[in-house]
Enzyme design. Structure first.
Site, PDB file in Angstrom:
ATOM      1  N   GLU A   1       0.820  -1.209   0.000  1.00  0.00           N
ATOM      2  CA  GLU A   1       0.000   0.000   0.000  1.00  0.00           C
ATOM      3  C   GLU A   1       0.858   1.264   0.000  1.00  0.00           C
ATOM      4  O   GLU A   1       0.513   2.259  -0.634  1.00  0.00           O
ATOM      5  CB  GLU A   1      -0.909   0.021   1.252  1.00  0.00           C
ATOM      6  CG  GLU A   1      -1.828  -1.179   1.365  1.00  0.00           C
ATOM      7  CD  GLU A   1      -1.236  -2.315   2.192  1.00  0.00           C
ATOM      8  OE1 GLU A   1      -1.992  -2.911   2.972  1.00  0.00           O
ATOM      9  OE2 GLU A   1      -0.028  -2.591   2.055  1.00  0.00           O
TER      10      GLU A   1
ATOM     11  N   ALA B  76      10.741 -37.326  -7.883  1.00  0.00           N
ATOM     12  CA  ALA B  76      10.800 -37.636  -9.312  1.00  0.00           C
ATOM     13  C   ALA B  76      10.840 -39.148  -9.460  1.00  0.00           C
ATOM     14  O   ALA B  76      11.650 -39.822  -8.801  1.00  0.00           O
ATOM     15  CB  ALA B  76      12.031 -37.002  -9.954  1.00  0.00           C
TER      16      ALA B  76
ATOM     17  N   SER C 215      20.364 -43.025  -9.527  1.00  0.00           N
ATOM     18  CA  SER C 215      19.167 -42.214  -9.780  1.00  0.00           C
ATOM     19  C   SER C 215      19.447 -41.005 -10.667  1.00  0.00           C
ATOM     20  O   SER C 215      18.573 -40.137 -10.803  1.00  0.00           O
ATOM     21  CB  SER C 215      18.581 -41.740  -8.440  1.00  0.00           C
ATOM     22  OG  SER C 215      19.506 -40.911  -7.747  1.00  0.00           O
TER      23      SER C 215
ATOM     24  N   GLU D 139      13.099 -32.775  -0.365  1.00  0.00           N
ATOM     25  CA  GLU D 139      13.640 -33.551  -1.488  1.00  0.00           C
ATOM     26  C   GLU D 139      14.267 -34.828  -0.945  1.00  0.00           C
ATOM     27  O   GLU D 139      15.381 -35.205  -1.308  1.00  0.00           O
ATOM     28  CB  GLU D 139      14.655 -32.728  -2.280  1.00  0.00           C
ATOM     29  CG  GLU D 139      14.052 -31.531  -3.004  1.00  0.00           C
ATOM     30  CD  GLU D 139      15.008 -30.920  -4.021  1.00  0.00           C
ATOM     31  OE1 GLU D 139      15.769 -31.677  -4.650  1.00  0.00           O
ATOM     32  OE2 GLU D 139      14.990 -29.686  -4.181  1.00  0.00           O
TER      33      GLU D 139
ATOM     34  N   GLY E 118      14.252 -39.016   0.535  1.00  0.00           N
ATOM     35  CA  GLY E 118      14.049 -40.346  -0.017  1.00  0.00           C
ATOM     36  C   GLY E 118      12.747 -40.943   0.479  1.00  0.00           C
ATOM     37  O   GLY E 118      11.924 -40.281   1.120  1.00  0.00           O
TER      38      GLY E 118
ATOM     39  N   ASN F 284      10.009 -39.254   3.190  1.00  0.00           N
ATOM     40  CA  ASN F 284       8.712 -38.944   2.576  1.00  0.00           C
ATOM     41  C   ASN F 284       7.586 -39.648   3.319  1.00  0.00           C
ATOM     42  O   ASN F 284       6.546 -39.050   3.622  1.00  0.00           O
ATOM     43  CB  ASN F 284       8.703 -39.375   1.107  1.00  0.00           C
ATOM     44  CG  ASN F 284       9.619 -38.533   0.244  1.00  0.00           C
ATOM     45  OD1 ASN F 284      10.131 -37.506   0.673  1.00  0.00           O
ATOM     46  ND2 ASN F 284       9.844 -38.977  -0.985  1.00  0.00           N
TER      47      ASN F 284
END
Length: 367
Positions: free
Chosen positions: A54, A156, A170, A297, A299, A303
């Protein structure tokens, strides 16, 4: 609301996105000032501690702001923080109407900015393009409301669901376009998180590689239960240039911890739970350090732990048109998994795009 109102608010939201990844822990905000059907001032918040959107828009409009309409993607602040309250600048400018997309969830504002404008006699309203404005600042909303960072998981895999060959190789599953997009993602998140397994397997740098001057390296966060990070790893050796936080247990090799600390690695000890660093505690500690967004990111096991604990908000799923096969080849999510299909985590797909030969699916948890 008139069609023109929608167009001006859309412009305010577009302006806000120009600072994506640069305003943390503040929100992204854009503002547009209109008079007699013409834009006379606009601006966006560029970085925490600098003038808000603003203020930039009012400066551009100058004296012409008197009697004009202000469109702003998030409620103007009404408290003294790192900068003075925007509501007072708006009132003093002579703006007669303010259209707000979404209210600020910060308890120091939370509708107070709207009420302050109304009390000053300004025609103020909110709700125009509210959903788009809230999605724009999903990171900020979670950070403020839950005192936790927004967590995005990137992985991926091949078409048959493998993140590496049976040998562990990988590099590379995806092509150069997809890998470049990952660097663009790193550029907009405060931190990047991996498990020690990824570090030992790949010895990554985990930095942002874009055109010179365009990239910003995220803080590196390593989940390392036993402090296995090699002293000669790229991460350890570059920790004076790019901050590295290693979360581990309390029963570690103190000599090695001292060596890593001398290299600039910050070691944060926690009480392990079932032999593992407690991820909820990690996120809370990072939030206290004003890290409001994390790109994971990791493994399969990291995850899985994050997903099973309900800690992931967004998914970037890259799929390469390759088939590896192999019973020993890992998939993106390990752990024990869900036993029944009805237990599976439900996602809502937000975007599907092609990146060279690869596909990127972006999804969020279904509400």
């Amino acid at each position: 609301m008139k069609k023109a109102d929608m167009e001006y608010m859309q412009r305010a939201i577009e302006l806000a996105t120009q600072a994506r990844g640069r305003t943390s822990p503040n929100p992204m905000v854009g503002a547009v000032i209109v008079k007699d059907g013409k834009i006379i001032g606009e601006g966006y918040h560029k970085k925490a501690g600098t003038p808000h959107a603003e203020i930039h828009a009012l400066a551009a409009a100058g004296n012409e702001a008197r009697g004009a309409t202000l469109y702003v993607s998030l409620e103007p602040c009404c408290h003294h923080g790192r900068t003075p309250p925007c509501t007072e600048a708006i009132i003093n400018s002579g703006i007669k109407r303010v259209v707000i997309a979404a209210l600020d969830p910060n308890p120091k504002v939370a509708g107070g900015g709207l009420q302050r404008l109304k009390k000053a006699g300004i025609d103020a309203e909110f709700g125009l393009m509210q959903e788009a404005a809230m999605e724009l600042n999903a990171v900020f909303f979670k950070y403020i409301q839950r005192a936790l960072p927004y967590v995005a998981l990137k992985t991926a895999m091949t078409l048959d669901g493998k993140i590496a060959a049976g040998s562990g190789d990988s590099r590379w599953i995806t092509g150069p376009e997809a890998r470049q997009h990952v660097h663009q993602l790193r550029n907009i998140y405060d931190a990047i998180m991996v498990g020690i397994g990824t570090v030992l397997a790949d010895n990554p740098r985990l930095n942002t590689r874009l055109q010179e001057g365009q990239g910003r390296d995220p803080v590196r966060v390593i989940i390392d239960n036993q402090l296995d990070l090699p002293v000669n790893s790229i991460i350890a050796q570059s920790s004076r240039e790019q901050p590295s936080l290693v979360f581990c247990g309390k029963e570690i090799d103190e000599h090695k911890a001292s060596e890593l600390s001398r290299l600039g690695v910050e070691i944060i000890k926690t009480d392990l739970e079932n032999g593992l660093v407690p991820l909820q505690e990690v996120l809370a500690i990072l939030a206290q350090r004003e890290i409001s967004s994390i790109l994971v990111e990791g493994g399969a096991e990291l995850n899985a732990s994050l997903i099973e604990q309900g800690l992931v908000d967004k998914f970037y799923w890259f799929i390469a048109p390759k088939i590896i096969g192999g019973r020993e080849a890992k998939s993106p999510v390990g752990g024990s998994g869900y036993q029944f299909m009805r237990e599976a985590l439900e996602l809502s797909i937000r975007d599907i795009k092609s990146l060279g030969r690869d596909i990127l699916i972006t999804a969020v948890k279904s509400s």
